[in-house]
Design a protein around this motif. Structure first.
Motif, PDB file in Angstrom:
ATOM      1  N   ASP A 188      39.828  29.640 -23.397  1.00  0.00           N
ATOM      2  CA  ASP A 188      40.525  29.275 -22.167  1.00  0.00           C
ATOM      3  C   ASP A 188      39.830  29.884 -20.947  1.00  0.00           C
ATOM      4  N   ALA A 189      39.268  31.087 -21.106  1.00  0.00           N
ATOM      5  CA  ALA A 189      38.586  31.747 -19.989  1.00  0.00           C
ATOM      6  C   ALA A 189      37.391  30.946 -19.507  1.00  0.00           C
ATOM      7  N   ALA A 190      36.778  30.169 -20.399  1.00  0.00           N
ATOM      8  CA  ALA A 190      35.604  29.379 -20.018  1.00  0.00           C
ATOM      9  C   ALA A 190      35.921  28.397 -18.897  1.00  0.00           C
ATOM     10  N   GLY A 191      37.172  28.003 -18.785  1.00  0.00           N
ATOM     11  CA  GLY A 191      37.569  27.105 -17.709  1.00  0.00           C
ATOM     12  C   GLY A 191      37.477  27.730 -16.327  1.00  0.00           C
ATOM     13  N   HIS A 192      37.320  29.057 -16.264  1.00  0.00           N
ATOM     14  CA  HIS A 192      37.222  29.777 -14.989  1.00  0.00           C
ATOM     15  C   HIS A 192      35.802  30.283 -14.746  1.00  0.00           C
ATOM     16  N   LEU A 193      34.848  29.825 -15.565  1.00  0.00           N
ATOM     17  CA  LEU A 193      33.484  30.330 -15.480  1.00  0.00           C
ATOM     18  C   LEU A 193      32.526  29.256 -14.989  1.00  0.00           C
ATOM     19  N   ALA A 194      31.479  29.717 -14.319  1.00  0.00           N
ATOM     20  CA  ALA A 194      30.393  28.824 -13.928  1.00  0.00           C
ATOM     21  C   ALA A 194      29.353  28.801 -15.032  1.00  0.00           C
ATOM     22  N   PRO A 195      28.584  27.716 -15.164  1.00  0.00           N
ATOM     23  CA  PRO A 195      27.515  27.685 -16.156  1.00  0.00           C
ATOM     24  C   PRO A 195      26.340  28.552 -15.715  1.00  0.00           C
ATOM     25  N   ASP A 196      25.535  28.980 -16.682  1.00  0.00           N
ATOM     26  CA  ASP A 196      24.297  29.710 -16.396  1.00  0.00           C
ATOM     27  C   ASP A 196      24.517  31.019 -15.655  1.00  0.00           C
ATOM     28  N   THR A 197      25.617  31.706 -15.913  1.00  0.00           N
ATOM     29  CA  THR A 197      25.836  33.012 -15.302  1.00  0.00           C
ATOM     30  C   THR A 197      25.772  34.096 -16.366  1.00  0.00           C
ATOM     31  N   GLN A 198      25.497  35.306 -15.911  1.00  0.00           N
ATOM     32  CA  GLN A 198      25.499  36.453 -16.816  1.00  0.00           C
ATOM     33  C   GLN A 198      26.940  36.885 -17.040  1.00  0.00           C
ATOM     34  N   LEU A 199      27.345  37.007 -18.297  1.00  0.00           N
ATOM     35  CA  LEU A 199      28.730  37.330 -18.647  1.00  0.00           C
ATOM     36  C   LEU A 199      28.850  38.755 -19.160  1.00  0.00           C
ATOM     37  N   TYR A 200      30.037  39.331 -18.966  1.00  0.00           N
ATOM     38  CA  TYR A 200      30.363  40.631 -19.535  1.00  0.00           C
ATOM     39  C   TYR A 200      31.750  40.537 -20.162  1.00  0.00           C
ATOM     40  N   PHE A 201      31.901  41.164 -21.315  1.00  0.00           N
ATOM     41  CA  PHE A 201      33.182  41.195 -22.017  1.00  0.00           C
ATOM     42  C   PHE A 201      33.645  42.652 -22.084  1.00  0.00           C
ATOM     43  N   GLU A 202      34.793  42.923 -21.479  1.00  0.00           N
ATOM     44  CA  GLU A 202      35.335  44.281 -21.407  1.00  0.00           C
ATOM     45  C   GLU A 202      36.254  44.510 -22.610  1.00  0.00           C
ATOM     46  N   CYS A 203      35.826  45.373 -23.520  1.00  0.00           N
ATOM     47  CA  CYS A 203      36.548  45.590 -24.782  1.00  0.00           C
ATOM     48  C   CYS A 203      37.149  46.992 -24.824  1.00  0.00           C
ATOM     49  N   ARG A 204      38.439  47.073 -25.129  1.00  0.00           N
ATOM     50  CA  ARG A 204      39.089  48.377 -25.299  1.00  0.00           C
ATOM     51  C   ARG A 204      38.682  48.973 -26.639  1.00  0.00           C
ATOM     52  N   LEU A 205      38.265  50.230 -26.629  1.00  0.00           N
ATOM     53  CA  LEU A 205      37.798  50.873 -27.855  1.00  0.00           C
ATOM     54  C   LEU A 205      38.885  51.654 -28.575  1.00  0.00           C
ATOM     55  N   ALA A 206      40.074  51.730 -28.008  1.00  0.00           N
ATOM     56  CA  ALA A 206      41.212  52.398 -28.664  1.00  0.00           C
ATOM     57  C   ALA A 206      42.485  51.906 -27.993  1.00  0.00           C
ATOM     58  N   GLY A 207      43.621  52.164 -28.650  1.00  0.00           N
ATOM     59  CA  GLY A 207      44.912  51.820 -28.072  1.00  0.00           C
ATOM     60  C   GLY A 207      45.423  50.464 -28.537  1.00  0.00           C
ATOM     61  N   GLU A 208      46.687  50.205 -28.229  1.00  0.00           N
ATOM     62  CA  GLU A 208      47.334  48.971 -28.661  1.00  0.00           C
ATOM     63  C   GLU A 208      46.921  47.765 -27.813  1.00  0.00           C
ATOM     64  N   ASP A 209      46.591  47.999 -26.550  1.00  0.00           N
ATOM     65  CA  ASP A 209      46.149  46.904 -25.687  1.00  0.00           C
ATOM     66  C   ASP A 209      44.705  46.562 -26.062  1.00  0.00           C
ATOM     67  N   ARG A 210      44.513  45.395 -26.671  1.00  0.00           N
ATOM     68  CA  ARG A 210      43.174  45.005 -27.121  1.00  0.00           C
ATOM     69  C   ARG A 210      42.663  43.776 -26.373  1.00  0.00           C
ATOM     70  N   ALA A 211      43.256  43.497 -25.214  1.00  0.00           N
ATOM     71  CA  ALA A 211      42.828  42.337 -24.425  1.00  0.00           C
ATOM     72  C   ALA A 211      41.349  42.470 -24.061  1.00  0.00           C
ATOM     73  N   ILE A 212      40.656  41.355 -24.062  1.00  0.00           N
ATOM     74  CA  ILE A 212      39.240  41.306 -23.673  1.00  0.00           C
ATOM     75  C   ILE A 212      39.156  40.598 -22.325  1.00  0.00           C
ATOM     76  N   ASP A 213      38.743  41.337 -21.290  1.00  0.00           N
ATOM     77  CA  ASP A 213      38.570  40.742 -19.975  1.00  0.00           C
ATOM     78  C   ASP A 213      37.141  40.220 -19.847  1.00  0.00           C
ATOM     79  N   VAL A 214      36.948  39.264 -18.947  1.00  0.00           N
ATOM     80  CA  VAL A 214      35.649  38.589 -18.820  1.00  0.00           C
ATOM     81  C   VAL A 214      35.172  38.672 -17.373  1.00  0.00           C
ATOM     82  N   SER A 215      33.899  39.026 -17.194  1.00  0.00           N
ATOM     83  CA  SER A 215      33.272  39.040 -15.871  1.00  0.00           C
ATOM     84  C   SER A 215      32.092  38.069 -15.861  1.00  0.00           C
TER      85      SER A 215
END
Length: 354
Positions: free
Chosen positions: A31-58
């Protein structure tokens, strides 16, 4: 949604370490891909501990071609005509027009980053945080920085003035100003910046001089830990508009040829301190490296196939997967669970012809 952005996200998902993908994350990232431009450098923010395991996208847009891609994305978002982020996209569209048409601004701001925070329900329509990276440091490019803040976060001009005063003080104490300013538009327009060269004595004098309201003793104790004591560590400060007690530490290590960073000692220390889960840290090893058509675990983007067929046979396009950095946020003098930022950059490879 851009077909290339969707296909790139599928490549990333296929590569993603299973230990870092919580239940339901695959559909949410698609679903996040719908908010992204093509040919851009992406970053995925991953929680390394804790119950919140959401992955944010830059996603990051560079001066060479980035203004057009960001402008196209902003206009596409505006065409939807709804959502809590619409005013942010309107300001971004106006800023892009200025960035692309003003030579001095285009020369000073070399990169724009958008950080999309995933809402608890997996929604991506919150206003993104917007970051500007400058050719020089913040003080050298303060005119461009003020233009950026005025354009994308007009309510944060008092915070900008406080930020500049603090960074001037940092330089006077021998610290090195960073090259990036961020406007956290979903968090009351808070501004973020970094300083580096964090020797314990200079950092203590600087934070005391600007009246930092946080726990200085606790921060100093962290900065004396061997994995955080080197040149790789940056101090992240927030202004909303006054200097906030919360801060962050980012460890940015140089990468080797395979996209792996020298984070081993830091990651071990984080596990020992309970700031990272050993299984999630182990999973990180599966991410770095080149992703080529022969090594991809998902369909290769057809736009890249077409471009490769039209280019000289001495080159082809691929993706470089790498670990960008690790961040520890600090609140109430206490370090919070660490985050790792996984990068994915589209690159062109050219064979040596000599």
């Amino acid at each position: 949604m851009s077909r290339l952005a969707a296909q790139t996200m599928n490549l990333a998902i296929a590569r993603f370490p299973a230990g870092l993908l919580p239940e339901g994350a695959t559909a949410t990232l698609r679903d996040a891909a719908g908010h992204l431009a093509p040919d851009t450098q992406l970053y995925f923010e991953c929680r390394l501990a804790g119950e919140d395991r959401a992955i944010d996208v830059s996603q990051h847009f560079f001066a060479a071609g980035g203004a057009r891609a960001l402008g196209d994305l902003a206009r596409r978002r505006l065409a939807s005509g709804e959502g809590p982020d619409i005013e942010t996209w309107r300001r971004l569209a106006d800023f892009v027009d200025t960035w692309s048409s003003t030579a001095d601004l285009a020369k000073a701001i070399v990169e724009i980053g958008l950080e999309h925070d995933q809402a608890p329900g997996g929604d991506w329509t919150a206003p993104p945080a917007v970051f500007a990276a400058f050719r020089g440091d913040i003080l050298d490019e303060r005119t461009a920085g003020e233009q950026f803040v005025t354009a994308v976060a007009p309510g944060s001009r008092d915070a900008w003035r406080a930020l500049i005063t603090a960074i001037e003080c940092a330089r006077s104490h021998g610290l090195v100003p960073g090259r990036m300013v961020g406007a956290m538009l979903s968090r009351d327009g808070q501004l973020r910046c970094m300083v580096r060269g964090l020797t314990p004595s200079a950092t203590q004098r600087f934070l005391a001089a600007i009246g930092w309201p946080g726990d200085l003793d606790a921060l100093q104790a962290l900065l004396r830990q061997p994995p955080l004591a080197g040149d790789a560590t940056r101090l992240v400060l927030g202004f909303a508009p006054d200097l906030t007690a919360e801060c962050g530490l980012e460890a940015i290590h140089a990468q080797d040829a395979n996209g792996r960073a020298g984070l081993g000692a830091l990651l071990e220390w984080l596990v020992e301190r309970g700031l990272a889960d050993a299984e999630r840290v182990s999973a990180l090893a599966a991410w770095p490296g080149a992703i080529t058509p022969l090594e991809a675990s998902a369909d290769w983007p057809d736009a890249m196939i077409a471009r490769d067929l039209a280019s000289p046979r001495t080159g082809f396009e691929y993706f470089n997967a790498f670990i960008s950095h690790v961040k520890i946020n600090i609140s109430g003098g206490r370090p919070l669970p660490a985050k790792a930022y996984l990068g994915l950059a589209p690159l062109s490879w050219r064979a040596c012809t000599t």
